[in-house]
Design an enzyme around this catalytic site. Structure first.
Site, PDB file in Angstrom:
ATOM      1  N   ILE A  12       0.836  -1.204   0.000  1.00 43.53           N
ATOM      2  CA  ILE A  12       0.000   0.000   0.000  1.00 43.53           C
ATOM      3  C   ILE A  12       0.869   1.252   0.000  1.00 43.53           C
ATOM      4  CG2 ILE A  12      -1.831   1.268   1.195  1.00 43.53           C
ATOM      5  CD1 ILE A  12      -2.671  -1.379   2.497  1.00 43.53           C
ATOM      6  N   LEU A  33      12.898  -2.239   4.420  1.00 42.41           N
ATOM      7  CA  LEU A  33      13.000  -3.087   3.228  1.00 42.41           C
ATOM      8  C   LEU A  33      13.009  -4.583   3.564  1.00 42.41           C
ATOM      9  CD1 LEU A  33      15.538  -1.083   1.024  1.00 42.41           C
ATOM     10  CD2 LEU A  33      13.036  -0.892   1.140  1.00 42.41           C
ATOM     11  N   ALA A  72       3.982  -1.889   9.506  1.00 42.16           N
ATOM     12  CA  ALA A  72       3.358  -2.754  10.503  1.00 42.16           C
ATOM     13  C   ALA A  72       3.771  -4.199  10.299  1.00 42.16           C
ATOM     14  CB  ALA A  72       1.834  -2.641  10.430  1.00 42.16           C
ATOM     15  N   TYR A 138      -2.401  -9.181  17.002  1.00 40.36           N
ATOM     16  CA  TYR A 138      -2.334  -8.189  15.918  1.00 40.36           C
ATOM     17  C   TYR A 138      -3.455  -7.163  16.051  1.00 40.36           C
ATOM     18  CZ  TYR A 138      -3.170  -6.162  11.328  1.00 40.36           C
ATOM     19  OH  TYR A 138      -3.422  -5.283  10.308  1.00 40.36           O
ATOM     20  N   VAL A 181      -5.432 -13.312   0.008  1.00 39.33           N
ATOM     21  CA  VAL A 181      -5.842 -14.519  -0.712  1.00 39.33           C
ATOM     22  C   VAL A 181      -5.913 -14.273  -2.218  1.00 39.33           C
ATOM     23  CG1 VAL A 181      -8.316 -14.073  -0.443  1.00 39.33           C
ATOM     24  CG2 VAL A 181      -7.497 -16.430  -0.717  1.00 39.33           C
ATOM     25  N   ARG A 205     -15.240 -11.757   3.052  1.00 39.00           N
ATOM     26  CA  ARG A 205     -14.395 -10.600   3.343  1.00 39.00           C
ATOM     27  C   ARG A 205     -14.844  -9.429   2.468  1.00 39.00           C
ATOM     28  NH1 ARG A 205     -13.508 -13.201   7.070  1.00 39.00           N
ATOM     29  NH2 ARG A 205     -11.528 -13.919   7.978  1.00 39.00           N
ATOM     30  N   LEU A 264      -7.783 -22.178  12.274  1.00 38.61           N
ATOM     31  CA  LEU A 264      -8.112 -21.652  13.590  1.00 38.61           C
ATOM     32  C   LEU A 264      -7.906 -20.140  13.615  1.00 38.61           C
ATOM     33  CD1 LEU A 264      -8.870 -22.441  16.520  1.00 38.61           C
ATOM     34  CD2 LEU A 264      -6.413 -22.514  17.009  1.00 38.61           C
TER      35      LEU A 264
END
Length: 312
Positions: A12, A33, A72, A138, A181, A205, A264
């Protein structure tokens, strides 16, 4: 204006750098990087960890007006396996960025959060004011980042905007590492390898195109949205099985995935309501999923051909 972008070499972040430059802004990038490549040698890049305390000193010298914070650790599973590493990047790193913004006298920080902060919601699409229910380290780290951004506003008058992102996809997202995905399906289908759908294929999603996402960042970097948190998604649910059909069609490949046991921790469904982003930022998703997939597959096809990995 001068904008500092953390994670500037990432999926992004690299698109955001392109957009900001096209809009006439000056950009400084920050990236170690570790998971991206510097595609803009014409842009000043500070190769450093986002948690490096030296960031504040460098920012104070350059004095960016806005910091867009995208760097992140993005893997839910990695955060479960090593929550301390997740905290270092996503919590300590975010506080370090806020300290850098304060040292630089920056006007605003635009923080990239995630729809994972909502956990299992009561209703879909999730409104921006819904309860936050992080169900992974997270997600908890992203919630913590939001809290720190508000705290710096209260203590130091530092403006901020939180953008809660849906599942972002598009060119430059590669299947290596913790990828979306769509890039995983695309790479496998173009190479003629088997694909897998986890569970019964009904998991959903909210897929939002990367150029629409960077448009939200560009808008939030201005005067709008101060102190707000906004959902950046389409509000639409797409099942894993329907997504595979769409990617296979775009790739001209068989729509014949294998099925594997559910993983899971995977949420059963997610979509976020962008209504407040439309009202306050003037933002709306413009790219329909089939159109965005066509662009994504075309980019992946060129990449695969260049590397000799294209089927046939």
């Amino acid at each position: 204006m001068l904008v500092l972008v953390t994670g500037s070499a990432g999926f992004i972040g690299s698109h955001l750098v392109d957009r900001l430059l096209a809009d006439g802004h000056e950009v400084v990038g920050v990236d170690d990087l570790s998971s991206g490549a510097n595609t803009r040698p014409d842009v000043e890049l500070w190769r450093m960890d986002v948690a490096d305390p030296a960031l504040a000193e460098r920012a104070a010298a350059r004095r960016p007006e806005v910091i867009c914070h995208l760097a992140a650790q993005v893997s839910v599973r990695a955060s479960v396996a090593d929550p301390l590493a997740d905290v270092r990047t996503n919590v300590v790193g975010t506080v370090n960025v806020l300290e850098a913004a304060r040292a630089a006298g920056a006007r605003k920080v635009v923080f990239a959060s995630s729809c994972a902060v909502y956990g299992v919601p009561d209703a879909l699409p999730v409104p921006a004011g819904a309860e936050l229910r992080p169900a992974s380290p997270y997600a908890a780290s992203k919630v913590t980042g939001e809290v720190y951004a508000r705290t710096y506003g209260a203590l130091h008058g530092l403006d901020h905007t939180v953008l809660t992102l849906g599942n972002v996809y598009g060119p430059r997202q590669t299947p290596e590492g913790e990828a979306g995905v769509i890039s995983i399906f695309t790479d496998a289908l173009l190479a003629g390898r088997p694909t897998r759908v986890f569970g019964d294929g009904t998991q959903t999603r909210d897929y939002v195109y990367v150029l629409d996402v960077v448009d939200a960042f560009a808008r939030a970097a201005g005067e709008r949205g101060g102190g707000g948190r906004y959902n950046i998604g389409t509000g639409l649910q797409t099942t894993d099985r329907a997504l595979h059909t769409l990617v296979a069609k775009a790739a001209g490949a068989p729509d014949e995935p294998e099925y594997a046991p559910p993983r899971l921790g995977d949420l059963p469904a997610m979509a976020v309501d962008p209504a407040t982003a439309r009202a306050d930022l003037g933002w709306t998703p413009r790219t329909a999923l089939p159109e965005g997939l066509a662009e994504t597959v075309a980019w992946a096809r060129e990449r695969a051909a260049a590397s000799g990995r294209l089927r046939g």
